[in-house]
Design a protein around this motif. Structure first.
Motif, PDB file in Angstrom:
ATOM      1  N   LEU A  29       0.846  -1.197   0.000  1.00 46.76           N
ATOM      2  CA  LEU A  29       0.000   0.000   0.000  1.00 46.76           C
ATOM      3  C   LEU A  29       0.874   1.237   0.000  1.00 46.76           C
ATOM      4  O   LEU A  29       1.815   1.358   0.781  1.00 46.76           O
ATOM      5  N   SER A  30       0.549   2.175  -0.865  1.00 45.07           N
ATOM      6  CA  SER A  30       1.260   3.435  -0.989  1.00 45.07           C
ATOM      7  C   SER A  30       1.033   4.308   0.245  1.00 45.07           C
ATOM      8  O   SER A  30       0.039   4.171   0.960  1.00 45.07           O
ATOM      9  N   ILE A  71       0.181  -7.758   4.198  1.00 46.49           N
ATOM     10  CA  ILE A  71       0.191  -6.391   3.673  1.00 46.49           C
ATOM     11  C   ILE A  71       1.482  -5.696   4.083  1.00 46.49           C
ATOM     12  O   ILE A  71       1.952  -5.848   5.213  1.00 46.49           O
ATOM     13  N   LYS A  72       2.021  -4.934   3.142  1.00 43.35           N
ATOM     14  CA  LYS A  72       3.171  -4.080   3.401  1.00 43.35           C
ATOM     15  C   LYS A  72       2.722  -2.635   3.197  1.00 43.35           C
ATOM     16  O   LYS A  72       2.336  -2.251   2.094  1.00 43.35           O
ATOM     17  N   LEU A  73       2.780  -1.859   4.255  1.00 41.39           N
ATOM     18  CA  LEU A  73       2.319  -0.474   4.220  1.00 41.39           C
ATOM     19  C   LEU A  73       3.513   0.467   4.172  1.00 41.39           C
ATOM     20  O   LEU A  73       4.386   0.419   5.039  1.00 41.39           O
ATOM     21  N   LYS A  74       3.531   1.337   3.168  1.00 42.98           N
ATOM     22  CA  LYS A  74       4.566   2.353   3.081  1.00 42.98           C
ATOM     23  C   LYS A  74       4.241   3.496   4.049  1.00 42.98           C
ATOM     24  O   LYS A  74       3.116   3.999   4.077  1.00 42.98           O
ATOM     25  N   ALA A 105       0.686   7.029  12.037  1.00 37.91           N
ATOM     26  CA  ALA A 105      -0.139   6.262  12.975  1.00 37.91           C
ATOM     27  C   ALA A 105      -1.551   6.074  12.417  1.00 37.91           C
ATOM     28  O   ALA A 105      -2.137   4.986  12.531  1.00 37.91           O
ATOM     29  N   GLU A 106      -2.079   7.120  11.778  1.00 38.87           N
ATOM     30  CA  GLU A 106      -3.416   7.009  11.192  1.00 38.87           C
ATOM     31  C   GLU A 106      -3.422   6.017  10.035  1.00 38.87           C
ATOM     32  O   GLU A 106      -4.410   5.282   9.848  1.00 38.87           O
ATOM     33  N   ARG A 107      -2.365   6.005   9.251  1.00 37.40           N
ATOM     34  CA  ARG A 107      -2.294   5.042   8.146  1.00 37.40           C
ATOM     35  C   ARG A 107      -2.320   3.603   8.665  1.00 37.40           C
ATOM     36  O   ARG A 107      -3.017   2.741   8.120  1.00 37.40           O
ATOM     37  N   VAL A 108      -1.551   3.360   9.710  1.00 41.28           N
ATOM     38  CA  VAL A 108      -1.486   2.000  10.265  1.00 41.28           C
ATOM     39  C   VAL A 108      -2.839   1.593  10.827  1.00 41.28           C
ATOM     40  O   VAL A 108      -3.311   0.469  10.605  1.00 41.28           O
ATOM     41  N   ARG A 109      -3.479   2.489  11.544  1.00 41.64           N
ATOM     42  CA  ARG A 109      -4.809   2.178  12.096  1.00 41.64           C
ATOM     43  C   ARG A 109      -5.814   1.941  10.974  1.00 41.64           C
ATOM     44  O   ARG A 109      -6.701   1.068  11.094  1.00 41.64           O
ATOM     45  N   ALA A 110      -5.696   2.687   9.893  1.00 43.10           N
ATOM     46  CA  ALA A 110      -6.622   2.531   8.770  1.00 43.10           C
ATOM     47  C   ALA A 110      -6.488   1.152   8.137  1.00 43.10           C
ATOM     48  O   ALA A 110      -7.496   0.503   7.811  1.00 43.10           O
ATOM     49  N   VAL A 111      -5.254   0.687   7.971  1.00 46.28           N
ATOM     50  CA  VAL A 111      -5.046  -0.644   7.400  1.00 46.28           C
ATOM     51  C   VAL A 111      -5.589  -1.714   8.326  1.00 46.28           C
ATOM     52  O   VAL A 111      -6.271  -2.657   7.887  1.00 46.28           O
ATOM     53  N   PRO A 121      -8.386  -6.629   9.456  1.00 44.34           N
ATOM     54  CA  PRO A 121      -8.060  -6.968  10.840  1.00 44.34           C
ATOM     55  C   PRO A 121      -7.254  -8.240  11.021  1.00 44.34           C
ATOM     56  O   PRO A 121      -6.561  -8.397  12.025  1.00 44.34           O
ATOM     57  N   ASP A 122      -7.300  -9.150  10.044  1.00 46.24           N
ATOM     58  CA  ASP A 122      -6.629 -10.442  10.210  1.00 46.24           C
ATOM     59  C   ASP A 122      -5.344 -10.577   9.401  1.00 46.24           C
ATOM     60  O   ASP A 122      -4.677 -11.607   9.477  1.00 46.24           O
ATOM     61  N   ALA A 123      -4.982  -9.571   8.640  1.00 44.07           N
ATOM     62  CA  ALA A 123      -3.822  -9.690   7.754  1.00 44.07           C
ATOM     63  C   ALA A 123      -2.517  -9.531   8.525  1.00 44.07           C
ATOM     64  O   ALA A 123      -2.420  -8.726   9.456  1.00 44.07           O
ATOM     65  N   TRP A 124      -1.501 -10.300   8.125  1.00 41.26           N
ATOM     66  CA  TRP A 124      -0.128 -10.069   8.592  1.00 41.26           C
ATOM     67  C   TRP A 124       0.307  -8.717   8.061  1.00 41.26           C
ATOM     68  O   TRP A 124       0.055  -8.371   6.903  1.00 41.26           O
ATOM     69  N   LEU A 125       0.987  -7.931   8.886  1.00 49.16           N
ATOM     70  CA  LEU A 125       1.269  -6.550   8.506  1.00 49.16           C
ATOM     71  C   LEU A 125       2.719  -6.178   8.783  1.00 49.16           C
ATOM     72  O   LEU A 125       3.242  -6.432   9.877  1.00 49.16           O
ATOM     73  N   MET A 126       3.364  -5.570   7.785  1.00 56.63           N
ATOM     74  CA  MET A 126       4.669  -4.962   7.975  1.00 56.63           C
ATOM     75  C   MET A 126       4.605  -3.527   7.463  1.00 56.63           C
ATOM     76  O   MET A 126       3.717  -3.181   6.670  1.00 56.63           O
ATOM     77  N   VAL A 127       5.520  -2.690   7.933  1.00 52.15           N
ATOM     78  CA  VAL A 127       5.588  -1.311   7.467  1.00 52.15           C
ATOM     79  C   VAL A 127       6.985  -1.046   6.929  1.00 52.15           C
ATOM     80  O   VAL A 127       7.966  -1.652   7.363  1.00 52.15           O
ATOM     81  N   ASP A 128       7.051  -0.115   5.976  1.00 47.92           N
ATOM     82  CA  ASP A 128       8.321   0.207   5.314  1.00 47.92           C
ATOM     83  C   ASP A 128       8.460   1.716   5.245  1.00 47.92           C
ATOM     84  O   ASP A 128       7.676   2.387   4.567  1.00 47.92           O
ATOM     85  N   ALA A 129       9.459   2.252   5.933  1.00 44.41           N
ATOM     86  CA  ALA A 129       9.659   3.699   5.979  1.00 44.41           C
ATOM     87  C   ALA A 129      10.561   4.206   4.863  1.00 44.41           C
ATOM     88  O   ALA A 129      10.673   5.424   4.677  1.00 44.41           O
ATOM     89  N   ASN A 130      11.219   3.315   4.127  1.00 49.02           N
ATOM     90  CA  ASN A 130      12.132   3.739   3.058  1.00 49.02           C
ATOM     91  C   ASN A 130      13.087   4.837   3.517  1.00 49.02           C
ATOM     92  O   ASN A 130      13.238   5.864   2.867  1.00 49.02           O
ATOM     93  N   GLN A 131      13.691   4.636   4.676  1.00 49.33           N
ATOM     94  CA  GLN A 131      14.711   5.519   5.243  1.00 49.33           C
ATOM     95  C   GLN A 131      14.131   6.818   5.811  1.00 49.33           C
ATOM     96  O   GLN A 131      14.871   7.762   6.083  1.00 49.33           O
ATOM     97  N   GLY A 132      12.806   6.881   6.011  1.00 52.40           N
ATOM     98  CA  GLY A 132      12.173   8.149   6.318  1.00 52.40           C
ATOM     99  C   GLY A 132      12.086   8.553   7.773  1.00 52.40           C
ATOM    100  O   GLY A 132      11.617   9.661   8.074  1.00 52.40           O
TER     101      GLY A 132
END
Length: 339
Positions: free
Chosen positions: A131-132, A152-155, A163-169, A174-185
């Motif tokens: 997700l972009s 799901i991988k959330l950018k 924080a709002e993006r993560v809560r939205a996903v 609700p049941d998906a495995w979730l990772m986040v990617d900051a791309n050095q940010g």
């Protein structure tokens, strides 16, 4: 494993791959991607490779094409994958040419690449759907449209909306495995501020929170979520500085310079105790095919690149029930390609 040596006809060109919609990460918005396509003919068989390069290292398809053309005489005279490791640096050009050599050998020997590489017969792999880093309402709407997504991988990016993006996903899936990617940010402070939301949402991996060259920021950082390195690990030479700092290594063939180097990187990283992840720089199914072979060794798979482009290859990889599958006829199979 040495490629058969014989005179070859080399062709290389750049193809534009428009995206279905803009894609946002830290510092960049993508609307299209250009891919270098390398094709090797020996009169009877054809092998293909695709490289996107590494945009943040200025490893572009144009510069990659120049690298390939500079080696034309050597390649057409017959070159092995092992020789290629010393002829080209890690990057997209070597990736495209290395994968074309693998594909050609599979067709010459009537044996799929996974078997040539000594791997077990492949199976569909659970893959993340990316997700972009859009506004939270867009993120949630897009997440709700990811029918069948199980991972799901959330950018995330360097603003106040993470924080709002993560809560939205998490609300949408609700049941998906979730990772986040900051791309050095992130900085240590911005990561610390968003960390409670990541923990609450059940995030399983945080990818590349800090800029390349600032790996020391990971030292002593109290975080219950494992870290993954992406931009901080280009090839095998980067592994030693990450021991004790990250748990997961993201291997991308465009970064390390092909499937040959990717398999070697995977072996060395495993020996050092890292978990393995396979990712991609975008592209079509011709990029996913060799990465799919490597994916059999990985606990995290991120091979959703073709989902973002307007038109993919035919035949191409398929996505079903949250998994990616690459049939032999897409890339690396023992079938003659007619061109």
């Amino acid at each position: 494993m040495t490629s058969h040596q014989s005179p070859l006809a080399l062709s290389a060109h750049i193809e534009n791959l428009p995206l279905k919609q803009p894609f946002h990460i830290t510092g960049y918005t993508f609307t299209e991607c250009d891919a270098l396509i390398v094709t090797l003919h020996d009169g009877e068989f054809t092998g293909r490779g695709e490289g996107l390069g590494v945009y943040y290292r200025h490893d572009t398809p144009i510069s990659m094409l120049r690298q390939i053309e500079a080696l034309r005489d050597i390649v057409e005279g017959g070159v092995t994958r092992e020789q290629l490791l010393s002829l080209l640096p890690a990057g997209g050009a070597r990736n495209a040419l290395d994968c074309a050599l693998w594909d050609l050998e599979a067709r010459r020997r009537n044996t799929p690449v996974w078997k040539l590489a000594g791997m077990s017969e492949p199976r569909p792999l659970l893959t993340t759907y990316t997700l972009s880093a859009d506004d939270p309402d867009v993120v949630e709407s897009t997440a709700r449209q990811l029918h069948g997504a199980r991972a799901i991988k959330l950018k995330l990016t360097n603003d106040h909306l993470n924080a709002e993006r993560v809560r939205a996903v998490r609300a949408a899936c609700p049941d998906a495995w979730l990772m986040v990617d900051a791309n050095q940010g992130f900085t240590r402070e911005t990561l610390r501020s968003v960390l409670p939301a990541l923990v609450e949402a059940g995030v399983s991996v945080i990818e590349q929170p800090f800029p390349f060259g600032y790996e020391a920021w990971l030292d002593g950082f109290d975080c219950p979520i494992p870290f993954a390195a992406d931009e901080s690990v280009q090839d095998r030479t980067d592994l030693s500085k990450l021991v004790g700092r990250v748990e997961v290594i993201n291997i991308k063939l465009d970064k390390c310079g092909g499937l040959t180097a990717g398999l070697a990187l995977a072996r060395e990283a495993s020996e050092l105790g890292f978990q393995l992840m396979v990712g991609n720089m975008g592209g079509s199914s011709w990029s996913m095919g060799p990465a799919f072979v490597l994916g059999s060794l990985c606990s995290v798979v991120d091979l959703d690149g073709p989902m973002f482009i307007s038109i993919d290859r035919d035949p191409g990889v398929s996505y079903r029930d949250g998994r990616v599958w690459c049939p032999d006829e897409v890339w690396g199979g023992p079938h003659t390609v007619t061109v």
